[in-house]
Design an enzyme around this catalytic site. Structure first.
Site, PDB file in Angstrom:
ATOM      1  N   CYS A 199       9.444  -0.234 -13.425  1.00 11.97           N
ATOM      2  CA  CYS A 199       8.302   0.684 -13.559  1.00 11.97           C
ATOM      3  C   CYS A 199       7.440   0.180 -14.722  1.00 11.97           C
ATOM      4  O   CYS A 199       7.858  -0.711 -15.480  1.00 11.97           O
ATOM      5  CB  CYS A 199       8.769   2.120 -13.803  1.00 11.97           C
ATOM      6  SG  CYS A 199       9.453   2.401 -15.432  1.00 11.97           S
ATOM      7  N   HIS A 210      18.905   3.086 -18.619  1.00 11.37           N
ATOM      8  CA  HIS A 210      18.634   3.648 -17.292  1.00 11.37           C
ATOM      9  C   HIS A 210      17.306   4.404 -17.292  1.00 11.37           C
ATOM     10  O   HIS A 210      16.960   5.061 -18.273  1.00 11.37           O
ATOM     11  CB  HIS A 210      19.771   4.574 -16.860  1.00 11.37           C
ATOM     12  CG  HIS A 210      21.000   3.803 -16.494  1.00 11.37           C
ATOM     13  ND1 HIS A 210      22.269   4.297 -16.659  1.00 11.37           N
ATOM     14  CD2 HIS A 210      21.152   2.555 -15.987  1.00 11.37           C
ATOM     15  CE1 HIS A 210      23.141   3.384 -16.251  1.00 11.37           C
ATOM     16  NE2 HIS A 210      22.488   2.320 -15.857  1.00 11.37           N
ATOM     17  N   CYS A 259      12.292   2.773  -9.815  1.00  8.30           N
ATOM     18  CA  CYS A 259      12.391   1.676 -10.788  1.00  8.30           C
ATOM     19  C   CYS A 259      13.742   0.972 -10.643  1.00  8.30           C
ATOM     20  O   CYS A 259      14.764   1.613 -10.390  1.00  8.30           O
ATOM     21  CB  CYS A 259      12.227   2.224 -12.201  1.00  8.30           C
ATOM     22  SG  CYS A 259      12.499   0.996 -13.489  1.00  8.30           S
ATOM     23  N   GLU A 274      21.213  -5.314 -13.917  1.00  9.52           N
ATOM     24  CA  GLU A 274      22.158  -5.698 -14.969  1.00  9.52           C
ATOM     25  C   GLU A 274      21.489  -6.642 -15.972  1.00  9.52           C
ATOM     26  O   GLU A 274      21.736  -6.546 -17.170  1.00  9.52           O
ATOM     27  CB  GLU A 274      23.422  -6.335 -14.367  1.00  9.52           C
ATOM     28  CG  GLU A 274      24.250  -5.406 -13.469  1.00  9.52           C
ATOM     29  CD  GLU A 274      24.677  -4.093 -14.127  1.00  9.52           C
ATOM     30  OE1 GLU A 274      24.673  -3.991 -15.359  1.00  9.52           O
ATOM     31  OE2 GLU A 274      24.995  -3.134 -13.381  1.00  9.52           O
TER      32      GLU A 274
END
Lengths: 447, 186
Positions: free
Chosen positions: B169, B144, B150, B135
């Site tokens: 990632c 996303h 990730c 968040e």
């Protein structure tokens, strides 16, 4: 990568906002409409991949909107959103072409799976289109021509910058010939014995982009049956042309920046660093300054690419070149079609000189290709060119975009004796799309 | 990245969140985002966000109220709640964030699913840290991510939460560093 464009149509603000917010975090491009009428207005300006439509709305119902949307654009996927108790309407919607329906409030998993399925379908369609276009591109290269002052300035600049090793950013409207300019720079450079590798970043789906650019090792993914070299590797000793660079996604921007900085990269699934010596020429028709401001294009990558910039002028600013270009295209298309067309009539040339050519050289090329196909005699007359047909006074009821499209398709069909393959080629759409439009507009061949 | 002295990320409990969970989150956030963290009470009464028909709390309303109370020198604020959260179109959410904004929220309610009683505390804390990172990532403008390992990967189920790592990632990390630099500059 082009984002999935989603239009949310719901008369409840809170629903629009919460669904929009969720999908935005998922990386989609969102627009919202409070009703069917507003949705149709928005759709006049923007083409969407997916519509999420509430079935029960004030004014135009979701079902009515679905029917209109599907009639206008059968390729757009529509998902109906329904409250408990309206399932029968949802089933009716499915019969009318809706992709699926969701019962609200829906489980995040359910929405995620559905959007993923639609995105995958679109990516597959884009991939097929890309593979077809790639084949077409190979046959379309030819030298840049022109005598106008504007184009002569460009020729001089190309001569000046070609011998340098610096990265070049070509800007200009769609169809101005940025690809030809890139090829010309390569031809006049010391790298002209090396390859000219071109990649259209706007046409290639994101999942293919990585393997197209970097190549892959056998076994990197299910379809990787053997090792494959990417364009970066294949461009070794030559020039890499990155067309429509403004369309690449954030991830690819990060990867490209790294390659441009150290000229070393890895194949997908590979562990061995690969070095490649290539010059980069990039092109865009987008306002990159604006893209940097709104965060969709990396400033550091822009500065890497924009070492030398060259703006290709639109055709309306080099009208003197229209006759020469038209003659060149006429020669090519008569050769290709074996038609005995000798020349373009003076009146046709005059009309062409007065036209603004918003689609630039590519529009002129398409216009001549079509004229060669439809021309019955040995001279191309003004009526053989589609652009001048548009200038005729519209008939009764011809005002909306839909009417224009219907009328235009009907004209092309009538002129070409309902030869679907030929008409689809002239209209630059798939045959299946043309069939759908014939059905949607209820077009019939007159005896 | 150098530690920025003036700014902090505020971790604020709403209701009775155990102290050790708050401290674990504060330490992990400080470590990963290289920004000072502080645990402080802010918004306490969230009954205004309660939906009687759904027996859940509307997370967007809580975020709006939370944003109004953000103290000076606070880069981001993350609220932790025990109650079940929703946004109107979805049945539930684990958390919500203002994309590129200041505030985000994470609920422990559904993160407690499928935990074995013996390992409930460490596992729940790990899940909380992951969701807090996720968040917070949104408040820095991250979207996303397709990479299932990730931290910015969207989790459809609690199994997905457990499967993903606590790391960003390579791509998301670069974008996070860019956003951090930008926010600290302004």
């Amino acid at each position: 990568m082009l984002k999935t464009k989603i239009l949310i149509v719901d008369d409840e603000l809170i629903m629009r906002e919460s669904l929009g917010g969720w999908l935005e975090r998922d990386g989609h491009e969102i627009k919202k409409a409070s009703g069917g009428e507003e949705a149709l207005e928005i759709m006049k300006k923007t083409r969407f991949d997916v519509l999420l439509v509430d079935i029960k709305m004030e004014g135009m119902s979701g079902l009515e909107l679905l029917k209109i949307v599907k009639e206008r654009d059968p390729d757009v996927d529509v998902v109906m959103i329904t409250a408990f108790g309206s399932i029968s309407t949802s089933i009716e919607a499915m019969k009318n072409g809706a992709f699926d329906y969701l019962l609200k409030p829906f489980d995040p998993n359910e929405l995620g799976v559905l959007i993923e399925k639609i995105v995958e379908n679109k990516a597959q369609a884009l991939e097929n289109l890309y593979l077809r276009e790639q084949h077409k591109e190979i046959t379309r290269f030819e030298s840049m021509i022109g005598q106008s002052k504007a184009i002569r300035t460009i020729f001089e600049m190309i001569q000046d910058i070609a011998p340098m090793e610096s990265t070049v950013l070509l800007t200009g409207e769609t169809g101005t010939g940025k690809g030809l300019a890139a090829k010309a720079i390569h031809t006049h450079s010391a790298r002209n014995q090396g390859p000219f590798m071109s990649i259209n970043c706007g046409a290639i789906p994101e999942h293919l982009m990585e393997s197209e650019l970097f190549g892959y090792q056998k076994g990197a993914f299910t379809d990787a049956k053997e090792n494959k070299k990417g364009r970066l590797e294949l461009a070794h000793g030559g020039t890499l042309f990155l067309d429509e660079i403004g369309e690449i996604g954030m991830r690819m921007q990060i990867d490209l920046l790294r390659v441009l900085e150290d000229r070393v990269f890895y194949r997908v699934g590979g562990t061995q660093p690969i070095q490649s010596d290539f010059r980069v020429i990039a092109a865009t028709n987008r306002n990159i300054d604006e893209a940097i401001k709104n965060g969709s294009f990396r400033e550091d990558l822009f500065y890497r690419l924009n070492v030398i910039s060259l703006e290709i002028p639109p055709l309306r600013e080099r009208k003197d070149d229209v006759p020469l270009l038209a003659e060149q295209f006429l020669f090519r298309f008569t050769q290709e079609t074996n038609k005995a067309i000798e020349k373009i009539h003076r009146d046709t040339i005059d009309e062409m000189m007065m036209y603004e050519w918003p689609g630039n050289v590519r529009e002129l090329e398409n216009a001549i290709e079509r004229a060669v196909v439809v021309c019955k005699g040995q001279i191309i007359m003004p009526e053989d060119l589609p652009i001048f047909k548009h200038k005729t006074t519209p008939g009764p009821g011809i005002g909306s975009l839909k009417d224009m499209e219907k009328n235009h398709i009907l004209n092309i069909l009538a002129e070409n004796d309902w030869n679907i393959a030929l008409c689809a080629r002239i209209l630059q759409i798939d045959r299946s799309t043309l069939y759908k439009k014939i059905k949607a507009y209820d077009l019939k061949k007159e005896d | 990245m150098t530690q920025h002295d003036n700014l902090k990320i505020l971790i604020t409990p709403i209701g009775s969140i155990p102290g050790h969970q708050l401290e674990a989150i504060a330490a992990a956030v400080k470590d990963h985002f290289t920004i000072k963290t502080a645990i402080e009470n802010s918004l306490q009464d969230i009954e205004f966000a309660f939906d009687t028909e759904r027996s859940q709390y509307h997370s967007t309303s809580i975020l709006e109220a939370l944003q109004e109370l953000v103290p000076d020198n606070t880069l981001k604020v993350i609220a932790l709640v025990e109650v079940d959260l929703f946004i109107p179109i979805l049945t539930h959410v684990y958390g919500e964030a203002q994309l590129g904004g200041k505030a985000c929220i994470v609920s422990t309610h559904r993160l407690k699913e499928n935990l074995k009683s013996v390992s409930i505390e460490p596992d729940l804390t790990q899940r909380l840290i992951k969701e807090a990172f996720h968040e917070l990532g949104h408040t820095f403008g991250l979207l996303h991510c397709k990479d299932p390992t990730c931290i910015m990967h969207y989790c459809r189920s609690i199994r997905d939460v457990d499967r993903k790592s606590k790391n960003f990632c390579r791509y998301c990390d670069i974008m996070l560093q860019d956003a951090l630099k930008k926010e600290l500059k302004t």
